[in-house]
Design a protein around this motif. Structure first.
Motif, PDB file in Angstrom:
ATOM      1  N   THR A   1       0.330  -1.080   0.041  1.00 51.68           N
ATOM      2  CA  THR A   1      -0.399   0.282   0.061  1.00 51.68           C
ATOM      3  C   THR A   1       1.089   1.036   0.046  1.00 51.68           C
ATOM      4  O   THR A   1       0.236   2.519   0.468  1.00 51.68           O
ATOM      5  CB  THR A   1      -1.294   0.073   1.237  1.00 51.68           C
ATOM      6  OG1 THR A   1      -0.298  -0.142   2.196  1.00 51.68           O
ATOM      7  CG2 THR A   1      -1.641  -0.877   1.009  1.00 51.68           C
ATOM      8  N   SER A   2       2.169   1.297   0.021  1.00 51.07           N
ATOM      9  CA  SER A   2       3.257   2.387  -0.173  1.00 51.07           C
ATOM     10  C   SER A   2       4.475   1.941  -0.824  1.00 51.07           C
ATOM     11  O   SER A   2       4.884   1.004  -0.861  1.00 51.07           O
ATOM     12  CB  SER A   2       2.906   3.109   1.724  1.00 51.07           C
ATOM     13  OG  SER A   2       4.110   1.877   1.952  1.00 51.07           O
ATOM     14  N   GLY A   3       5.341   3.434  -0.850  1.00 53.22           N
ATOM     15  CA  GLY A   3       6.803   2.695  -1.790  1.00 53.22           C
ATOM     16  C   GLY A   3       7.442   2.624  -0.143  1.00 53.22           C
ATOM     17  O   GLY A   3       8.016   1.612  -0.450  1.00 53.22           O
ATOM     18  N   THR A   4       6.806   3.009   0.637  1.00 50.64           N
ATOM     19  CA  THR A   4       7.851   1.775   1.657  1.00 50.64           C
ATOM     20  C   THR A   4       7.669   0.465   1.850  1.00 50.64           C
ATOM     21  O   THR A   4       9.159   0.018   2.056  1.00 50.64           O
ATOM     22  CB  THR A   4       8.022   2.960   3.267  1.00 50.64           C
ATOM     23  OG1 THR A   4       9.099   2.009   4.486  1.00 50.64           O
ATOM     24  CG2 THR A   4       7.236   2.480   3.933  1.00 50.64           C
TER      25      THR A   4
ATOM     26  N   VAL B   1      18.711   1.102  -5.317  1.00 50.66           N
ATOM     27  CA  VAL B   1      18.745   3.114  -5.504  1.00 50.66           C
ATOM     28  C   VAL B   1      17.660   3.606  -6.160  1.00 50.66           C
ATOM     29  O   VAL B   1      16.924   2.826  -6.983  1.00 50.66           O
ATOM     30  CB  VAL B   1      20.543   3.202  -6.493  1.00 50.66           C
ATOM     31  CG1 VAL B   1      21.832   2.826  -5.705  1.00 50.66           C
ATOM     32  CG2 VAL B   1      20.207   2.876  -8.308  1.00 50.66           C
ATOM     33  N   GLU B   2      17.758   4.556  -5.837  1.00 53.17           N
ATOM     34  CA  GLU B   2      16.344   5.759  -7.229  1.00 53.17           C
ATOM     35  C   GLU B   2      17.428   6.373  -7.900  1.00 53.17           C
ATOM     36  O   GLU B   2      18.792   6.247  -7.910  1.00 53.17           O
ATOM     37  CB  GLU B   2      16.062   7.135  -6.197  1.00 53.17           C
ATOM     38  CG  GLU B   2      15.880   6.905  -4.526  1.00 53.17           C
ATOM     39  CD  GLU B   2      15.441   7.600  -4.117  1.00 53.17           C
ATOM     40  OE1 GLU B   2      14.813   9.290  -3.904  1.00 53.17           O
ATOM     41  OE2 GLU B   2      16.448   8.165  -3.446  1.00 53.17           O
ATOM     42  N   PRO B   3      17.271   5.919  -9.191  1.00 55.59           N
ATOM     43  CA  PRO B   3      17.841   5.739 -10.901  1.00 55.59           C
ATOM     44  C   PRO B   3      18.047   7.335 -11.078  1.00 55.59           C
ATOM     45  O   PRO B   3      18.727   7.550 -11.041  1.00 55.59           O
ATOM     46  CB  PRO B   3      16.544   5.528 -11.361  1.00 55.59           C
ATOM     47  CG  PRO B   3      15.229   4.807 -11.398  1.00 55.59           C
ATOM     48  CD  PRO B   3      15.752   4.694  -9.633  1.00 55.59           C
TER      49      PRO B   3
ATOM     50  N   CYS C   1      15.522  -0.623  -8.232  1.00 54.60           N
ATOM     51  CA  CYS C   1      15.970   0.237  -8.571  1.00 54.60           C
ATOM     52  C   CYS C   1      14.128   0.901  -7.762  1.00 54.60           C
ATOM     53  O   CYS C   1      13.229   0.153  -8.126  1.00 54.60           O
ATOM     54  CB  CYS C   1      15.418   0.606 -10.057  1.00 54.60           C
ATOM     55  SG  CYS C   1      17.070   0.759 -11.125  1.00 54.60           S
ATOM     56  N   ASP C   2      14.507   1.775  -7.070  1.00 46.61           N
ATOM     57  CA  ASP C   2      13.338   2.884  -6.079  1.00 46.61           C
ATOM     58  C   ASP C   2      12.603   2.992  -7.158  1.00 46.61           C
ATOM     59  O   ASP C   2      12.954   5.184  -6.871  1.00 46.61           O
ATOM     60  CB  ASP C   2      13.549   2.887  -5.321  1.00 46.61           C
ATOM     61  CG  ASP C   2      12.559   3.521  -4.079  1.00 46.61           C
ATOM     62  OD1 ASP C   2      11.475   3.586  -5.170  1.00 46.61           O
ATOM     63  OD2 ASP C   2      12.636   4.141  -2.951  1.00 46.61           O
ATOM     64  N   GLU C   3      11.411   2.640  -8.043  1.00 46.12           N
ATOM     65  CA  GLU C   3      11.094   3.942  -9.174  1.00 46.12           C
ATOM     66  C   GLU C   3      10.136   4.770  -8.332  1.00 46.12           C
ATOM     67  O   GLU C   3       8.609   5.581  -8.300  1.00 46.12           O
ATOM     68  CB  GLU C   3      10.355   3.341 -10.635  1.00 46.12           C
ATOM     69  CG  GLU C   3      11.717   2.650 -10.843  1.00 46.12           C
ATOM     70  CD  GLU C   3      12.118   3.564 -12.166  1.00 46.12           C
ATOM     71  OE1 GLU C   3      12.068   5.038 -11.643  1.00 46.12           O
ATOM     72  OE2 GLU C   3      13.097   3.591 -12.640  1.00 46.12           O
ATOM     73  N   VAL C   4      10.023   4.799  -6.728  1.00 43.48           N
ATOM     74  CA  VAL C   4       8.834   5.507  -6.163  1.00 43.48           C
ATOM     75  C   VAL C   4       8.193   6.841  -6.892  1.00 43.48           C
ATOM     76  O   VAL C   4       7.133   7.360  -6.889  1.00 43.48           O
ATOM     77  CB  VAL C   4       8.767   4.937  -4.237  1.00 43.48           C
ATOM     78  CG1 VAL C   4       7.315   6.239  -3.784  1.00 43.48           C
ATOM     79  CG2 VAL C   4       8.430   3.738  -4.177  1.00 43.48           C
ATOM     80  N   MET C   5       9.356   7.588  -6.191  1.00 45.96           N
ATOM     81  CA  MET C   5       9.202   8.850  -7.869  1.00 45.96           C
ATOM     82  C   MET C   5       9.137   9.541  -9.247  1.00 45.96           C
ATOM     83  O   MET C   5       8.340   9.515  -9.363  1.00 45.96           O
ATOM     84  CB  MET C   5       9.523  10.104  -6.500  1.00 45.96           C
ATOM     85  CG  MET C   5       9.637  11.446  -6.910  1.00 45.96           C
ATOM     86  SD  MET C   5      10.527  12.907  -5.604  1.00 45.96           S
ATOM     87  CE  MET C   5       9.622  12.243  -4.043  1.00 45.96           C
TER      88      MET C   5
HETATM   89  C1  LIG Z   1      11.968   7.269  -4.110  1.00 42.57           C
HETATM   90  C2  LIG Z   1      10.799   6.921  -3.262  1.00 42.57           C
HETATM   91  N1  LIG Z   1      11.095   6.342  -2.491  1.00 42.57           N
HETATM   92  C3  LIG Z   1       9.760   5.456  -1.496  1.00 42.57           C
HETATM   93  C4  LIG Z   1       8.902   6.422  -0.800  1.00 42.57           C
HETATM   94  C5  LIG Z   1       8.694   5.700  -0.135  1.00 42.57           C
HETATM   95  O1  LIG Z   1       6.876   5.976   0.215  1.00 42.57           O
HETATM   96  P1  LIG Z   1       6.275   6.047   0.714  1.00 42.57           P
HETATM   97  O2  LIG Z   1       5.371   7.300   1.588  1.00 42.57           O
HETATM   98  O3  LIG Z   1       4.656   6.094   0.144  1.00 42.57           O
HETATM   99  O4  LIG Z   1       5.692   5.052   1.946  1.00 42.57           O
HETATM  100  C6  LIG Z   1       9.589   8.026  -0.751  1.00 42.57           C
HETATM  101  C7  LIG Z   1       8.621   8.103  -0.819  1.00 42.57           C
HETATM  102  O5  LIG Z   1       8.539  10.068  -1.018  1.00 42.57           O
HETATM  103  C8  LIG Z   1      10.347   8.031  -2.419  1.00 42.57           C
HETATM  104  O6  LIG Z   1      10.222   9.402  -2.781  1.00 42.57           O
END
Ligand SMILES: Cc1ncc(COP(=O)(O)O)c(C=O)c1O
Length: 445
Positions: free
Chosen positions: A117-120, A210-212, A243-247
């Motif tokens: 349910t979230s990026g984390t 990493v965040e790309p 790769c963390d593509e959350v943002m």
């Molecule tokens: C690159 C990245 N990863 C993970 C997260 C965490 O996401 P969330 O706040 O939905 O848990 C964020 C939140 O800004 C983020 O920018």
């Protein structure tokens, strides 16, 4: 982030109630002054003091479709009326189709998804999957990074928000970043450093995460050859690339994913935010078919009550269809060039602009009080300190002039909805133009 508006007006009843009964995130509670949003439409929102502003950061860099995207709203309503919730042991059309769609839009052989349910949570799943798959413990991440607030993700986060939660989970190590403007290391030299770290750690590292393109730690875009080489280095040492593509994901960069900008398929990719354009809380962790196969006969010891929530999956599916059918990814690349030009105009007329970086509609403006010495206004510690910074004053002025802009440490983060027009960009740039006179006046002589 400090409150954006500079109005001295007292909080209204709702804001007072909220202040009393709801924790503000990442804040000293005595400094929290919630602002009620009363309306939001397209790229604009209106607060309780009747300020209507352009959402130039898409709230938390997540509203890729802007406010009030009808297709996603309708999909949510329809799913609620069909089946508002089913246990993760059942499936729904929305979940199955979204799983297939993610396999289609992500690069290479990324095929199977774990939904959260979230990026984390997406990153928590990635860390566990990497550990289960490799049988190794350590995760190497970088100092200028944010991966989420829960224990595993905050432990692999490099920015100062991590410090209060240390020592965190065991087995996390941090490396330097590709940050040409602010680091003493050249970006490609920072890769040699990672190579050496992995060699010195022996065969104990499960993954490099990493965040790309680094988001909240300053929109750091590495050289083209960085990410492909990082994947090679990780693999040479028996580690996966996550790769963390959350943002950066879902069109923000003018490509589907930040990894696509560099033509790299990671072993694991994590997503959230733009996945539903933030209309529903949804995280996703997609893995390659080799990794997926491993779990055929090895238990995936992970799960959540809300894994694959039907309403969130319906929102995700509708958001992706909107990106596709309205050609918003290509549009972000095109209009991103216009945004880049307008940001360069700002840089030309404001001496306090030290550096501008970015791709597509994912851009950062780093400020400086002394361009030759590259002295920042905001330091990393400010992220966890009381009080407001010059950057907070810049964004407060921009807000008064009609644009909401997020600021993180020493960088203004620009990540508007992919639907923004040139005229709307011009309006927001004019507001930022006023904001930047504050930092110009605060420069050291
Ligand atoms: C690159 C990245 N990863 C993970 C997260 C965490 O996401 P969330 O706040 O939905 O848990 C964020 C939140 O800004 C983020 O920018």
């Amino acid at each position: 982030m400090a409150p954006q508006e500079s109005s001295d007006q007292a909080l209204n009843q709702i804001e007072q109630m909220d202040q009393k009964h709801v924790f503000g995130t990442w804040s000293y509670q005595s400094e929290v002054e919630p602002t009620q949003i009363v309306e939001a439409n397209g790229v604009r929102f209106t607060d309780s003091r009747e300020n209507t502003v352009i959402d130039f950061s898409g709230q938390l860099m997540c509203l890729n479709l802007g406010h009030s995207a009808e297709r996603v709203e309708d999909a949510v309503t329809q799913q609620v009326s069909e089946a508002e919730y089913v246990s993760p042991s059942y499936t729904t059309e929305a979940r199955a189709k979204l799983g297939k769609k993610l396999a289609d839009v992500t690069p290479g052989n990324l095929t199977k998804t774990f939904f959260s349910t979230s990026g984390t949570e997406a990153n928590e799943a990635a860390i566990k999957i990497a550990r289960f798959y490799t049988g190794k413990e350590k995760i190497l991440s970088r100092y200028r990074s944010y991966h989420g607030a829960t224990y595993g993700s905050i432990s692999v986060t490099g920015d100062p928000r991590r410090l209060a939660s240390e020592p965190g989970i065991p087995g996390t190590i941090k490396a330097p970043d590709p940050y040409a403007y602010g680091s003493t290391l050249d970006p490609m030299e920072s890769l040699d450093y990672i190579d050496e770290m992995l060699a010195l750690e022996g065969d104990t590292v499960a993954a490099v995460l990493v965040e790309p393109i680094v988001g909240s730690n300053g929109i750091l875009v590495p050289p083209d050859e960085y990410l492909p080489r990082l994947k090679e280095i990780a693999h040479d040492h028996g580690a996966l690339l996550i790769c963390d593509e959350v943002m950066a994901g879902f069109g923000r960069t003018g490509e589907w994913f930040g990894s696509d900008v560099f033509d790299v398929t990671p072993d694991i990719m994590t997503m959230a935010k733009g996945l539903t354009s933030a209309y529903q809380p949804l995280g996703a962790t997609i893995v390659t078919d080799e990794i997926a196969d491993h779990f055929e006969d090895n238990m995936l010891t992970h799960g959540h009550t809300y894994a694959g929530h039907p309403v969130a999956c319906a929102a995700g599916l509708a958001a992706i269809k909107t990106y596709e059918e309205e050609n918003l990814i290509e549009r972000a690349a095109d209009i991103g060039r216009y945004l880049e030009d307008r940001i360069e105009d700002l840089a030309d007329s404001h001496p306090s602009v030290g550096d501008t970086r970015g791709v597509g509609l994912f851009r950062g403006i780093e400020l400086t009080q002394h361009p030759e010495r590259r002295e920042p206004f905001g330091e990393r510690e400010d992220k966890v300190s009381k009080g407001s910074t010059v950057l907070d004053e810049v964004t407060a002025t921009a807000y008064d002039e009609g644009a909401y802009v997020a600021n993180m440490i020493n960088t203004l983060i620009i990540a508007p909805p992919l639907t923004i027009t040139e005229d709307e960009i011009d309006e927001a740039i004019a507001a930022l133009d006023s904001g930047l006179s504050v930092s110009d006046n605060a420069m050291s002589r």
